[in-house]
Write a protein that holds these residues in place. Structure first.
Motif, mmCIF file in Angstrom:
data_model
loop_
_atom_site.group_PDB
_atom_site.id
_atom_site.type_symbol
_atom_site.label_atom_id
_atom_site.label_comp_id
_atom_site.label_asym_id
_atom_site.label_seq_id
_atom_site.Cartn_x
_atom_site.Cartn_y
_atom_site.Cartn_z
ATOM 1 N N HIS A 191 0.834 -1.194 0.000
ATOM 2 C CA HIS A 191 0.000 0.000 0.000
ATOM 3 C C HIS A 191 0.874 1.252 0.000
ATOM 4 O O HIS A 191 0.610 2.209 -0.723
ATOM 5 N N ASP A 192 1.946 1.228 0.804
ATOM 6 C CA ASP A 192 2.875 2.360 0.850
ATOM 7 C C ASP A 192 3.547 2.569 -0.504
ATOM 8 O O ASP A 192 3.669 3.693 -0.980
ATOM 9 N N ALA A 193 3.968 1.466 -1.116
ATOM 10 C CA ALA A 193 4.624 1.563 -2.431
ATOM 11 C C ALA A 193 3.652 2.096 -3.479
ATOM 12 O O ALA A 193 4.029 2.902 -4.335
ATOM 13 N N LEU A 194 2.407 1.656 -3.419
ATOM 14 C CA LEU A 194 1.390 2.149 -4.356
ATOM 15 C C LEU A 194 1.171 3.645 -4.156
ATOM 16 O O LEU A 194 1.138 4.415 -5.118
ATOM 17 N N THR A 236 1.999 9.127 -6.047
ATOM 18 C CA THR A 236 2.537 10.460 -5.777
ATOM 19 C C THR A 236 3.581 10.830 -6.828
ATOM 20 O O THR A 236 3.581 11.946 -7.345
ATOM 21 N N ALA A 237 4.462 9.895 -7.159
ATOM 22 C CA ALA A 237 5.491 10.160 -8.173
ATOM 23 C C ALA A 237 4.862 10.449 -9.536
ATOM 24 O O ALA A 237 5.313 11.338 -10.260
ATOM 25 N N MET A 238 3.805 9.695 -9.872
ATOM 26 C CA MET A 238 3.126 9.937 -11.146
ATOM 27 C C MET A 238 2.467 11.314 -11.151
ATOM 28 O O MET A 238 2.516 12.032 -12.158
ATOM 29 N N GLU A 261 3.440 13.930 -9.448
ATOM 30 C CA GLU A 261 4.517 14.924 -9.558
ATOM 31 C C GLU A 261 5.007 15.029 -11.000
ATOM 32 O O GLU A 261 5.279 16.122 -11.490
ATOM 33 N N ARG A 262 5.109 13.902 -11.683
ATOM 34 C CA ARG A 262 5.543 13.908 -13.095
ATOM 35 C C ARG A 262 4.515 14.636 -13.961
ATOM 36 O O ARG A 262 4.873 15.414 -14.840
ATOM 37 N N LEU A 263 3.222 14.394 -13.710
ATOM 38 C CA LEU A 263 2.174 15.086 -14.448
ATOM 39 C C LEU A 263 2.263 16.593 -14.213
ATOM 40 O O LEU A 263 2.166 17.382 -15.154
ATOM 41 N N ASN A 264 2.472 16.990 -12.955
ATOM 42 C CA ASN A 264 2.624 18.420 -12.659
ATOM 43 C C ASN A 264 3.814 19.008 -13.379
ATOM 44 O O ASN A 264 3.749 20.121 -13.912
ATOM 45 N N LEU A 265 4.918 18.265 -13.427
ATOM 46 C CA LEU A 265 6.108 18.724 -14.129
ATOM 47 C C LEU A 265 5.812 18.924 -15.614
ATOM 48 O O LEU A 265 6.186 19.944 -16.203
ATOM 49 N N GLU A 274 14.755 18.461 -16.765
ATOM 50 C CA GLU A 274 13.882 18.311 -15.596
ATOM 51 C C GLU A 274 13.506 16.850 -15.385
ATOM 52 O O GLU A 274 13.486 16.367 -14.251
ATOM 53 N N ALA A 275 13.225 16.138 -16.468
ATOM 54 C CA ALA A 275 12.871 14.719 -16.353
ATOM 55 C C ALA A 275 14.057 13.912 -15.825
ATOM 56 O O ALA A 275 13.879 13.008 -15.001
ATOM 57 N N ALA A 276 15.260 14.240 -16.284
ATOM 58 C CA ALA A 276 16.453 13.545 -15.802
ATOM 59 C C ALA A 276 16.650 13.787 -14.306
ATOM 60 O O ALA A 276 16.976 12.866 -13.552
ATOM 61 N N ILE A 277 16.433 15.008 -13.869
ATOM 62 C CA ILE A 277 16.545 15.326 -12.442
ATOM 63 C C ILE A 277 15.534 14.509 -11.646
ATOM 64 O O ILE A 277 15.854 13.949 -10.592
ATOM 65 N N GLU A 278 14.322 14.415 -12.148
ATOM 66 C CA GLU A 278 13.297 13.639 -11.450
ATOM 67 C C GLU A 278 13.657 12.156 -11.394
ATOM 68 O O GLU A 278 13.401 11.485 -10.391
ATOM 69 N N ARG A 279 14.270 11.635 -12.467
ATOM 70 C CA ARG A 279 14.690 10.229 -12.445
ATOM 71 C C ARG A 279 15.782 10.006 -11.398
ATOM 72 O O ARG A 279 15.774 9.007 -10.677
ATOM 73 N N VAL A 280 16.717 10.944 -11.300
ATOM 74 C CA VAL A 280 17.774 10.831 -10.293
ATOM 75 C C VAL A 280 17.172 10.924 -8.897
ATOM 76 O O VAL A 280 17.524 10.158 -8.004
#
Length: 135
Positions: A24-27, A32-34, A36-40, A91-97
């Motif tokens: 559940h935590d991982a989901l 949340t990560a998705m 944040e990516r959409l917001n980016l 920006e995408a590379a920073i988010e991946r890191v």
């Protein structure tokens, strides 16, 4: 298994009521990560539009309008788009890191980086935040 496939798998387990608390935590973290990516991506689209408008205004201020040499504008659009795409890729590379280098124990801050750097915040994360590493 890709991140997307992993999230779909976790969502399916949660829907069936067989997910473990850690799943559940991982989901939740994946969603949340998705988000944040959409917001980016949305911010990038807004910034690109603003950049194009600023460039158009600058050309008009310089007297380059459709009535006076407006053919210059279409030649500049690809260059502006390329700069915007480069910014998006950076920006995408920073988010991946950041996704690789995060607090391994969010409930106990300061313990370790998920990439195995040994400390948190790790030197990589501090560099992304423009903080000087402890020497």
């Amino acid at each position: 298994m890709s991140d997307r496939e992993q999230l779909l798998h976790l969502a399916d387990r949660a829907r069936r009521g067989v997910a473990l608390p850690a799943e559940h935590d991982a989901l939740g973290a994946g969603i949340t990560a998705m988000a944040e990516r959409l917001n980016l991506l949305q911010r990038g689209a807004i910034e690109r539009s603003a950049l194009l408008e600023e460039a158009r205004d600058a050309l008009e201020t310089a007297g380059i309008t459709e009535a006076h040499g407006g053919d210059s504008w279409p030649r500049l659009v690809p260059a502006i788009e390329e700069l915007a795409q480069r910014a998006d890729r950076a920006e995408a590379a920073i988010e991946r890191v950041r996704a690789l280098h995060r607090d391994a124990y969010p409930d106990h801050p300061g313990r370790s980086c998920t990439a195995g750097c040994g400390t948190w915040p790790c030197p990589t994360n501090r560099a992304l935040d423009q903080q000087q590493p402890n020497t």
